[in-house]
Write a protein that holds these residues in place. Structure first.
Motif, PDB file in Angstrom:
ATOM      1  N   GLY A 140      20.611 -69.481  65.080  1.00  0.00           N
ATOM      2  CA  GLY A 140      19.196 -69.537  65.438  1.00  0.00           C
ATOM      3  C   GLY A 140      18.274 -68.917  64.412  1.00  0.00           C
ATOM      4  O   GLY A 140      17.137 -68.540  64.743  1.00  0.00           O
ATOM      5  N   VAL A 141      18.709 -68.812  63.160  1.00  0.00           N
ATOM      6  CA  VAL A 141      17.866 -68.225  62.119  1.00  0.00           C
ATOM      7  C   VAL A 141      16.704 -69.173  61.817  1.00  0.00           C
ATOM      8  O   VAL A 141      16.882 -70.389  61.700  1.00  0.00           O
ATOM      9  N   ASP A 142      15.511 -68.605  61.680  1.00  0.00           N
ATOM     10  CA  ASP A 142      14.303 -69.378  61.380  1.00  0.00           C
ATOM     11  C   ASP A 142      14.277 -69.698  59.885  1.00  0.00           C
ATOM     12  O   ASP A 142      14.208 -68.784  59.055  1.00  0.00           O
ATOM     13  N   PRO A 143      14.326 -70.989  59.498  1.00  0.00           N
ATOM     14  CA  PRO A 143      14.316 -71.317  58.062  1.00  0.00           C
ATOM     15  C   PRO A 143      12.923 -71.281  57.437  1.00  0.00           C
ATOM     16  O   PRO A 143      12.791 -71.418  56.220  1.00  0.00           O
ATOM     17  N   SER A 144      11.894 -71.075  58.251  1.00  0.00           N
ATOM     18  CA  SER A 144      10.519 -71.171  57.737  1.00  0.00           C
ATOM     19  C   SER A 144      10.061 -69.914  57.021  1.00  0.00           C
ATOM     20  O   SER A 144       9.048 -69.924  56.323  1.00  0.00           O
ATOM     21  N   GLY A 145      10.746 -68.810  57.203  1.00  0.00           N
ATOM     22  CA  GLY A 145      10.335 -67.566  56.572  1.00  0.00           C
ATOM     23  C   GLY A 145       9.425 -66.709  57.406  1.00  0.00           C
ATOM     24  O   GLY A 145       8.967 -65.656  56.961  1.00  0.00           O
ATOM     25  N   LEU A 146       9.143 -67.131  58.659  1.00  0.00           N
ATOM     26  CA  LEU A 146       8.227 -66.353  59.497  1.00  0.00           C
ATOM     27  C   LEU A 146       8.898 -65.095  60.042  1.00  0.00           C
ATOM     28  O   LEU A 146       8.255 -64.072  60.217  1.00  0.00           O
TER      29      LEU A 146
END
Length: 525
Positions: free
Chosen positions: A63-69
């Motif tokens: 579930g890691v956010d790839p967007s960098g937020l």
């Protein structure tokens, strides 16, 4: 490229490589976690190394956010990070790590980084500008979590997950904000326990990528492991000098074993079937076969174990008098002697407590000092020992007073678990202070030492479940700092947060002085 763990070689143009991987990353983010398994024939997928593709799949599944937020959460404040680093086995080898990496790091503008086995950054050193830029742009600083679950694909997290040295470059990072960086990391293993204890990493800006960085990180990890092995052999030498004579007496095979379970020496050579044993906390029996078992006897303050082969316990009988002692969280000791429960008098409880704390034995004068604070009452101690022996039989040796091999206690179990670094299990087995009603000087000293050791281990372990177990004890339930640390580290959805907040408020209300508004009004005369 023949090495799948290396991001780039000298024949590859970094800018071209970055563009290829970026297209593959965009395709993966847009198409989901199927990438890298069934699509290996496509140009985009063939540009991604298998270790990176596997890491992308793990990162997406976590579930890691790839967007960098959201990236690399802070899991330890400055004080806690410092405490963790000071206790970490790689801390004393920092000069060696620096000497191996400093020249390469300075030349290429890389940071020297060490993480623990969970991926928490404990030490970051290097160019101040690069350090500031890394901290500001991607939260790359001490106390942050850089496992794959915390930050997605990166050299530290992927080295931990794959248990292999790896270089990660540009868009190979799962999180977009990290894609302007390059890093190479190698795991470090403790030769004593065989466990992974941390990662050594070189991190720099994408333009500084070079294939030699992974080789340098790997060589440094190997140098550190070699130094750890030297330290281990020195400890083995001290154990053999101190306890080597225990291998000689008797006719049964014997072995000297480190607290980790690693066999140091055997007599005769090679009689044990394994080179590493799973030791019961505090010592005890281990099965060896149908007709034999192993008896592990703790030596010193759990600094080693003597292993002896003994006849296996009969299903209908027993191979000797078995004694276990419960000393924690109760006013008087309770003993279980061959299946029968006994409650000891306070004075007897204090004596067996001191004998448990001193496995090599004590004289009557030393016991007198520990119990009464006065060596002149040795006669009273000898009388009490005589009474104890009538209760416990041959479990107390009569000459230089000490407990017979094989006697176990809950204190020894907790100490053994702390020695091994199993803080969570140690805390869960700690019901409360050692003989809290005793004021015997030796017992007070042992009680305070054990509780201080356990609390310090819990507060610096970074394990929320260990911290929670400590807070369930009589001492931990009133520990405001521990409740505050739990509250600051629990995720927002954890129901224990409300309990922690309520408990902190209650404890503060008991200790804070009343405000002026609530003080009783006194009319001046």
């Amino acid at each position: 490229m023949s090495n799948p763990w290396l991001a780039i070689d000298v024949a590859t143009a970094p800018a071209q490589r970055a563009r290829e991987v970026r297209r593959a990353w965009e395709r993966f983010i847009g198409g989901g976690s199927r990438f890298g398994s069934s699509d290996t024939a496509s140009p985009e997928s063939t540009s991604v190394r298998e270790p990176i593709a596997a890491s992308w799949r793990r990162s997406a599944a976590a579930g890691v956010d790839p967007s960098g937020l959201r990236i690399a959460p802070v899991v330890a404040d400055a004080d806690e990070t410092t405490a963790r680093w000071e206790m970490h086995p790689l801390a004393e080898l920092a000069p060696l790590i620096r000497s191996c990496l400093a020249a390469s790091a300075d030349e290429s503008g890389h940071l020297i980084v060490v993480s623990d086995a969970n991926g928490v950054l404990l030490w970051v050193e290097g160019n101040p500008r690069v350090r500031l830029q890394a901290a500001d742009s991607m939260n790359f600083a001490e106390g942050t979590l850089w496992s794959e679950g915390g930050a997605g694909t990166n050299a530290i997290g992927t080295a931990l997950a794959a248990e292999h040295a790896v270089q990660v470059f540009a868009s190979e990072h799962f999180n977009e904000v990290v894609q302007s960086w390059t890093c190479a990391a190698a795991p470090v293993y403790d030769p004593d326990t065989g466990q992974l204890i941390g990662v050594i990493d070189l991190t720099g800006e994408m333009s500084t990528v070079h294939p030699h960085s992974m080789a340098v990180a790997t060589a440094t990890a190997q140098a550190v492991e070699a130094q750890l092995r030297v330290q281990m052999l020195r400890r083995d030498g001290r154990l053999l000098a101190r306890y080597g004579d225990r291998l000689v007496p008797g006719t049964e095979p014997r072995a000297l074993v480190a607290p980790s379970g690693r066999v140091v020496a055997t007599q005769p050579l090679g009689w044990l079937p394994e080179l590493r044993l799973s030791l019961p906390p505090g010592g005890g029996q281990l099965p060896l076969g149908e007709d034999r078992s192993l008896l592990a006897e703790a030596l010193g303050c759990e600094e080693a174990y003597l292993i002896r082969a003994v006849p296996a316990v009969s299903p209908r009988g027993r191979g000797g008098t078995a004694l276990s002692l419960d000393l924690l969280g109760r006013g008087r000791a309770e003993a279980e002697l061959s299946g029968k429960r006994l409650k000891l008098r306070l004075r007897h409880s204090e004596i067996v407590t001191l004998l448990c704390a001193n496995p090599d034995g004590l004289t009557s004068e030393e016991l007198s000092v520990g119990v009464y604070g006065d060596h002149a009452r040795a006669g009273s101690i000898r009388v009490e020992i005589s009474r104890l022996r009538k209760l416990l039989g041959d479990c107390i040796e009569p000459e230089h007073y000490r407990l017979r091999a094989g006697v176990t206690s809950d204190v020894a179990q907790v100490c053994s678990l702390l020695h091994r670094g199993d803080v969570r299990e140690a805390a869960s087995r700690y019901p409360g202070p050692l003989l809290p009603s005793s004021m015997a000087p030796g017992v007070v000293r042992e009680r305070e030492a054990l509780e201080s050791w356990l609390r310090q281990s819990v507060m610096s372990a970074g394990d929320q479940e260990a911290l929670w177990a400590w807070l369930q004890t009589a001492s931990g339930s009133h520990d405001v700092a521990a409740w505050q640390r739990l509250l600051s580290n629990l995720p927002f959805h954890d129901p224990r947060r409300s309990l922690a907040a309520s408990r902190i408020g209650s404890l503060r209300a008991r200790t804070d002085p009343p405000s002026d508004d609530h003080r009783p009004h006194v009319t001046p005369v």
